[in-house]
Design a protein around this motif. Structure first.
Motif: not given
Length: 342
Positions: A105-108, A168-171
């Protein structure tokens, strides 16, 4: 560093003024597109696909394609009316254990610096977070977009990690997930042994970007007009493992050799597989001894043979005595023989 955002951390009824700085930077070597013949920069003109005229930045707006050739045009005024554009608050929603946040989940990452008289409440929140061993789940509006984020402590500074939204996380949808693949225990044990032989403590400074260093060397050589020395080629990895167990075992031995350890064939520590085999042999040993005892018990009647041997031993002295008497009889016969001839 230059602050990219100013606002406040809203912690209950406490408001902590902060400045936000980007915590990371890319070190990639960037290039410009140039004309091969004279090195001139390639420029692009912003032209309209409808009228063909060049458009200045002031005349550029954002458009959302709704399909069918239709476009919804949004101006700066449309974005200005949104509440997020003027919101400068980092709202703390809850505190959760850090291990519950999936790293995907972490982005920036951003550093937070206390502003003005907010140093004491800043330190208070920092120390409270460190003592609780939790991270704060927050919402923040950065670059005209509301984002989910976490607040945690790193080297005495509050670190804001923006996160992706769950949708926003694809499976993953891969065919092998539906296959009934079985891993044999010896293979799993050898793979675990390989992991153990390559275990260590993570030290980021021990790793370098070899490609970037080699590319910089090429650039420096071009500037200085010298020849570029090609680095030695690394050993190519095998394309595919024909024998998985053999490949795993060879990998374990190579990892041990790299650490300066003795090969597993000598006095080295046993691997999980060799330990399992030793345990199996130890378990079979008592059963084998029990079977041998039962077989010996069945052959017990055959032990009467020693009595026969004892009788033979008793008979041997009698034979020896008879043998001693025989010479005396022969001597008497020899003495009697002359008398008969007279």
């Amino acid at each position: 560093m230059r602050a990219i955002w100013k606002g406040a951390v809203s912690f209950g009824l406490v408001s902590i003024g902060v400045k936000v700085y980007s915590a990371t930077e890319e070190k990639d070597i960037r290039f410009h597109q140039v004309h091969r013949e004279d090195g001139g920069r390639i420029r692009y003109k912003r032209t309209c696909s409808v009228c063909g005229e060049e458009v200045t930045y002031d005349d550029i707006a954002k458009g959302y394609d709704i399909g069918g050739g239709e476009m919804v045009i949004l101006t700066d005024e449309d974005f200005a009316d949104l509440p997020l554009s003027t919101s400068h608050a980092i709202d703390v929603l809850e505190f959760v254990p850090a291990e519950q946040v999936d790293p995907i989940l972490y982005n920036k990452a951003y550093f937070l610096e206390p502003e003005g008289s907010a140093t004491k409440p800043y330190v208070l929140l920092r120390d409270a977070l460190a003592d609780s061993e939790r991270v704060a789940i927050v919402k923040v509006a950065l670059r005209q977009r509301e984002q989910l984020a976490t607040l945690r402590v790193r080297e005495g500074v509050l670190l804001l990690n923006t996160m992706l939204w769950p949708d926003e996380i694809r499976q993953p949808d891969f065919g092998f997930l539906d296959e009934d693949l079985k891993v044999r225990p010896p293979e799993l044990a050898m793979a675990s042994s390989l992991i153990d032989s390559m275990a260590g403590e993570f030290e980021p400074d021990a790793f370098t970007d070899d490609y970037r260093a080699a590319l910089q060397e090429v650039i420096d050589a071009k500037i200085e007009g010298r020849e570029v020395v090609q680095p030695e080629e690394e050993e190519a990895a095998p394309a595919a493992a024909v024998d998985l167990m053999a490949a795993l075992k060879a990998s374990v031995e190579r990892a041990r050799a790299a650490r300066g350890e003795a090969p597993s064939g000598g006095g080295a520590e046993p691997t999980p597989i060799s330990s399992a085999r030793s345990a199996q042999k130890a378990a079979k040993a008592p059963a084998k001894k029990t079977a041998e005892k039962k077989a010996a018990a069945k052959k017990a009647p055959a032990r009467k043979a020693p009595a026969k041997k004892a009788a033979e031993k008793k008979a041997e002295p009698a034979k020896k005595t008879a043998a001693k008497k025989a010479p005396a009889k022969k001597a008497a016969e020899k003495k009697a023989a002359p008398r008969k001839s007279a």
